[in-house]
Structures are given as structure tokens and as C-alpha cells.
Design a protein around this motif. Sequence first.
Motif, PDB file in Angstrom:
ATOM      1  N   GLU A 121     -27.242  45.378   7.829  1.00 37.54           N
ATOM      2  CA  GLU A 121     -26.531  45.737   9.053  1.00 37.54           C
ATOM      3  C   GLU A 121     -25.936  47.136   8.946  1.00 37.54           C
ATOM      4  O   GLU A 121     -25.937  47.905   9.915  1.00 37.54           O
ATOM      5  N   LYS A 122     -25.453  47.477   7.763  1.00 36.89           N
ATOM      6  CA  LYS A 122     -24.820  48.788   7.569  1.00 36.89           C
ATOM      7  C   LYS A 122     -25.838  49.915   7.665  1.00 36.89           C
ATOM      8  O   LYS A 122     -25.588  50.952   8.307  1.00 36.89           O
ATOM      9  N   HIS A 123     -27.000  49.733   7.039  1.00 38.85           N
ATOM     10  CA  HIS A 123     -27.960  50.831   6.948  1.00 38.85           C
ATOM     11  C   HIS A 123     -29.009  50.826   8.058  1.00 38.85           C
ATOM     12  O   HIS A 123     -29.613  51.869   8.333  1.00 38.85           O
ATOM     13  N   LEU A 124     -29.230  49.679   8.678  1.00 42.50           N
ATOM     14  CA  LEU A 124     -30.227  49.611   9.745  1.00 42.50           C
ATOM     15  C   LEU A 124     -29.589  49.528  11.125  1.00 42.50           C
ATOM     16  O   LEU A 124     -30.280  49.580  12.134  1.00 42.50           O
ATOM     17  N   GLY A 125     -28.270  49.389  11.138  1.00 43.80           N
ATOM     18  CA  GLY A 125     -27.586  49.266  12.421  1.00 43.80           C
ATOM     19  C   GLY A 125     -27.426  47.815  12.815  1.00 43.80           C
ATOM     20  O   GLY A 125     -28.051  46.913  12.238  1.00 43.80           O
ATOM     21  N   GLY A 126     -26.572  47.557  13.811  1.00 46.31           N
ATOM     22  CA  GLY A 126     -26.352  46.195  14.266  1.00 46.31           C
ATOM     23  C   GLY A 126     -27.595  45.588  14.882  1.00 46.31           C
ATOM     24  O   GLY A 126     -28.555  46.282  15.233  1.00 46.31           O
ATOM     25  N   GLY A 127     -27.593  44.283  14.967  1.00 52.24           N
ATOM     26  CA  GLY A 127     -28.711  43.587  15.598  1.00 52.24           C
ATOM     27  C   GLY A 127     -29.749  43.060  14.631  1.00 52.24           C
ATOM     28  O   GLY A 127     -30.769  42.505  15.056  1.00 52.24           O
ATOM     29  N   VAL A 128     -29.519  43.208  13.311  1.00 53.52           N
ATOM     30  CA  VAL A 128     -30.497  42.725  12.339  1.00 53.52           C
ATOM     31  C   VAL A 128     -30.621  41.211  12.410  1.00 53.52           C
ATOM     32  O   VAL A 128     -31.733  40.660  12.387  1.00 53.52           O
ATOM     33  N   VAL A 129     -29.486  40.524  12.511  1.00 55.31           N
ATOM     34  CA  VAL A 129     -29.511  39.062  12.576  1.00 55.31           C
ATOM     35  C   VAL A 129     -30.291  38.599  13.803  1.00 55.31           C
ATOM     36  O   VAL A 129     -31.147  37.706  13.720  1.00 55.31           O
ATOM     37  N   GLU A 130     -30.013  39.202  14.939  1.00 53.11           N
ATOM     38  CA  GLU A 130     -30.722  38.828  16.170  1.00 53.11           C
ATOM     39  C   GLU A 130     -32.214  39.114  16.051  1.00 53.11           C
ATOM     40  O   GLU A 130     -33.049  38.316  16.510  1.00 53.11           O
ATOM     41  N   ALA A 131     -32.560  40.234  15.434  1.00 52.90           N
ATOM     42  CA  ALA A 131     -33.976  40.586  15.287  1.00 52.90           C
ATOM     43  C   ALA A 131     -34.701  39.602  14.371  1.00 52.90           C
ATOM     44  O   ALA A 131     -35.837  39.214  14.644  1.00 52.90           O
ATOM     45  N   LEU A 132     -34.049  39.196  13.289  1.00 50.99           N
ATOM     46  CA  LEU A 132     -34.664  38.235  12.368  1.00 50.99           C
ATOM     47  C   LEU A 132     -34.847  36.880  13.044  1.00 50.99           C
ATOM     48  O   LEU A 132     -35.870  36.214  12.847  1.00 50.99           O
ATOM     49  N   ALA A 133     -33.862  36.482  13.839  1.00 48.48           N
ATOM     50  CA  ALA A 133     -33.975  35.215  14.562  1.00 48.48           C
ATOM     51  C   ALA A 133     -35.112  35.286  15.583  1.00 48.48           C
ATOM     52  O   ALA A 133     -35.845  34.308  15.782  1.00 48.48           O
ATOM     53  N   ARG A 134     -35.269  36.435  16.230  1.00 49.12           N
ATOM     54  CA  ARG A 134     -36.365  36.606  17.185  1.00 49.12           C
ATOM     55  C   ARG A 134     -37.713  36.558  16.456  1.00 49.12           C
ATOM     56  O   ARG A 134     -38.691  35.983  16.960  1.00 49.12           O
ATOM     57  N   THR A 135     -37.760  37.137  15.272  1.00 45.19           N
ATOM     58  CA  THR A 135     -38.978  37.076  14.457  1.00 45.19           C
ATOM     59  C   THR A 135     -39.351  35.631  14.162  1.00 45.19           C
ATOM     60  O   THR A 135     -40.529  35.255  14.215  1.00 45.19           O
TER      61      THR A 135
END
Length: 217
Positions: free
Chosen positions: A100-114
Amino acid sequence: YAALDEAADRHGAVAVLLGHTRDDQAETVLLGLARGSGARSLAGMPAQKGRYRRPLLELDRAATRQACAAQSIPVWDDPHNCDPAYTRSRVRHEVLPVLEKHLGGGVVEALARTARLFRDDADALDQWASLAERDLRTGDGALDAVKLAELPPAVRRRVLRRAALRAGCPAGDLFARHLETIDLLVTGWRGQGPLHLPGGVEATRRCGTLVFRRQGD
């Protein structure tokens, strides 16, 4: 799950609601990636399977805590969730915050969408494999190796997995490396001997067919 099943049977429960959130789903996808798992594992946890339901799967963990606080519902934290001895705990407290720190917010949501996208793909491939298996079965229950070789690898491996499980392989002990070795009986046949699989199951190529049987049968 065995304990939940026992309790559900005792109380005559129609459904069991689990508290997994979108954050749990993201962790599951990351763990699958780290293990080099296939599409089914990367599809994460289903919203419904049998009597089990996960109604919070589209909500993040913070939202569920806020909802509980707003309604004065006490929250219990499982101490295992903070124990670094567990891989999931390290993913939760170390890996995801760094992403989240290095890629920006929304990583959790993106992984769940994946996970949702992989689930659609995995469901389609499983259905294809189920139909293909019926066409490949010979009169004695073996699989036609020539027709197997004509299938796309993703479908063929699913057919092989289904056959191994049906013969008695425990699902939790049947890994990708086993399926790759079985697949060589189809795509790289050079007279190999029988393969010994988990659960005492043996896979053999014989007269152009693959035979799965439990040793001693």
C-alpha cells in the motif's frame, strides 16, 4: 470447519455466516501467488459454498469495525492474527502495508477484484474439464491418453486432478508438481513406470490409456 459443521448439524442450521472481509480475500490471493498456485487458489474464498456464507467479503476490515463501534457491538480479536509465527499474520501486518505504501492505496481492492476474475475463469475451466472427462472415459473407467493430449493444458490438468481425486488422492496433498508429473504420461510418454501419488494412488499409462487406482486394489 469440522467443529462448525458439527455445531451446524446439532442446531439444524441452514447456513453458517463467516466474517471474512475483503482484506482477508486480498491476503488469500497473495498467499496463493507466493505458493505458485493455480487459478482456483488465486480465486480466493467464495462468497458461498454449501452452507457457508461470507456476507462481508465485499467490505474492508476497517468498515466492519466502524459498523460494530457505531452499534456498540464488542469486537473480539483472535490473538493468532497478530502472531508473526503465522504466514497470514506476516502478510497482514508486514507485506500488505508495504504494498500500500509503495504502490498507492487500493491494493486490497485490486487483489479482491483479481480473485473475482480468477473465479470466473476457474469456474469456466472446471466446467469444461467436467464435460471433457466424460468424453475421455473408456469402458473400464480409464482415460484416453490421445484425446487428453489434444486438450489445452489448463483443462487437461483439471481432468487429471479430478481422476486422481476420484481414485482416492486427498485433495490437500495433491499438488501442482504431482499433476505435472502425471501430465508427462500424456505429453512426454517414453515408457515411464507407474507414478505413486498421495493416498496410495497409482497412475499408470497402459495401451494408450491412463489408469488411476489405489495400490492393492
